[in-house]
Design a protein around this motif. Structure first.
Motif, PDB file in Angstrom:
ATOM      1  N   PRO A 183       0.805  -1.229   0.000  1.00 15.05           N
ATOM      2  CA  PRO A 183       0.000   0.000   0.000  1.00 15.05           C
ATOM      3  C   PRO A 183       0.838   1.278   0.000  1.00 15.05           C
ATOM      4  N   ILE A 184       1.971   1.260   0.684  1.00 14.01           N
ATOM      5  CA  ILE A 184       2.858   2.429   0.677  1.00 14.01           C
ATOM      6  C   ILE A 184       3.565   2.541  -0.668  1.00 14.01           C
ATOM      7  N   LEU A 185       3.967   1.415  -1.229  1.00 19.72           N
ATOM      8  CA  LEU A 185       4.651   1.434  -2.522  1.00 19.72           C
ATOM      9  C   LEU A 185       3.735   1.946  -3.628  1.00 19.72           C
ATOM     10  N   ASN A 186       2.431   1.725  -3.500  1.00 16.71           N
ATOM     11  CA  ASN A 186       1.484   2.213  -4.508  1.00 16.71           C
ATOM     12  C   ASN A 186       1.366   3.727  -4.501  1.00 16.71           C
ATOM     13  N   LEU A 187       1.790   4.377  -3.420  1.00 15.40           N
ATOM     14  CA  LEU A 187       1.739   5.840  -3.362  1.00 15.40           C
ATOM     15  C   LEU A 187       2.833   6.492  -4.194  1.00 15.40           C
ATOM     16  N   VAL A 188       3.899   5.728  -4.460  1.00 14.09           N
ATOM     17  CA  VAL A 188       5.039   6.255  -5.201  1.00 14.09           C
ATOM     18  C   VAL A 188       4.801   6.016  -6.681  1.00 14.09           C
ATOM     19  N   PRO A 223      12.404   5.996 -12.744  1.00 11.90           N
ATOM     20  CA  PRO A 223      11.134   5.680 -12.090  1.00 11.90           C
ATOM     21  C   PRO A 223      11.242   5.940 -10.585  1.00 11.90           C
ATOM     22  N   ALA A 224      10.280   6.681 -10.053  1.00 13.76           N
ATOM     23  CA  ALA A 224      10.314   7.056  -8.642  1.00 13.76           C
ATOM     24  C   ALA A 224      10.246   5.837  -7.731  1.00 13.76           C
ATOM     25  N   LEU A 225       9.570   4.783  -8.160  1.00 14.28           N
ATOM     26  CA  LEU A 225       9.482   3.581  -7.345  1.00 14.28           C
ATOM     27  C   LEU A 225      10.863   2.970  -7.120  1.00 14.28           C
ATOM     28  N   TYR A 226      11.683   2.925  -8.169  1.00 13.80           N
ATOM     29  CA  TYR A 226      13.027   2.369  -8.025  1.00 13.80           C
ATOM     30  C   TYR A 226      13.857   3.217  -7.070  1.00 13.80           C
ATOM     31  N   LEU A 227      13.776   4.535  -7.219  1.00 13.31           N
ATOM     32  CA  LEU A 227      14.518   5.419  -6.332  1.00 13.31           C
ATOM     33  C   LEU A 227      14.053   5.262  -4.889  1.00 13.31           C
ATOM     34  N   TYR A 228      12.753   5.129  -4.692  1.00 17.36           N
ATOM     35  CA  TYR A 228      12.213   4.937  -3.352  1.00 17.36           C
ATOM     36  C   TYR A 228      12.705   3.623  -2.746  1.00 17.36           C
ATOM     37  N   LEU A 229      12.610   2.539  -3.512  1.00 17.07           N
ATOM     38  CA  LEU A 229      13.027   1.229  -3.010  1.00 17.07           C
ATOM     39  C   LEU A 229      14.501   1.218  -2.618  1.00 17.07           C
ATOM     40  N   PHE A 230      15.368   1.702  -3.497  1.00 18.17           N
ATOM     41  CA  PHE A 230      16.790   1.688  -3.194  1.00 18.17           C
ATOM     42  C   PHE A 230      17.144   2.691  -2.107  1.00 18.17           C
ATOM     43  N   GLY A 231      16.430   3.807  -2.041  1.00 17.02           N
ATOM     44  CA  GLY A 231      16.663   4.777  -0.977  1.00 17.02           C
ATOM     45  C   GLY A 231      16.306   4.222   0.389  1.00 17.02           C
TER      46      GLY A 231
END
Length: 76
Positions: free
Chosen positions: A25-30, A38-46
């Motif tokens: 659910p949090i990942l779907n916000l990105v 892709p912001a999701l990749y940056l979020y995951l690795f961050g």
């Protein structure tokens, strides 16, 4: 010196925070892109890198703590 139970409590709290931050659910916000990535990749690795850094800080502690631990064991 950081007590063993305090260290364990911090690690459990960090695990809970990591579980929440990497939950779908949090990942779907990105979404979208940031600087063409892709912001999701940056979020995951961050988040992943941040969790690793905090784990390192908790497990190693400060150099002063190691000196105190050596003094305590030498006095016994």
């Amino acid at each position: 010196m950081l007590r063993r139970t305090a260290r364990r409590d911090r690690m459990v709290g960090l695990f809970a925070a990591g579980t929440i931050l990497l939950n779908p659910p949090i990942l779907n916000l990105v979404g979208g892109t940031l600087f063409g990535w892709p912001a999701l990749y940056l979020y995951l690795f961050g988040v992943w890198g941040l969790l690793i850094a905090v784990i390192g800080l908790i497990s190693e502690g400060s150099p002063g703590q190691a000196n105190e631990r050596d003094k305590d064991s030498a006095s016994r």
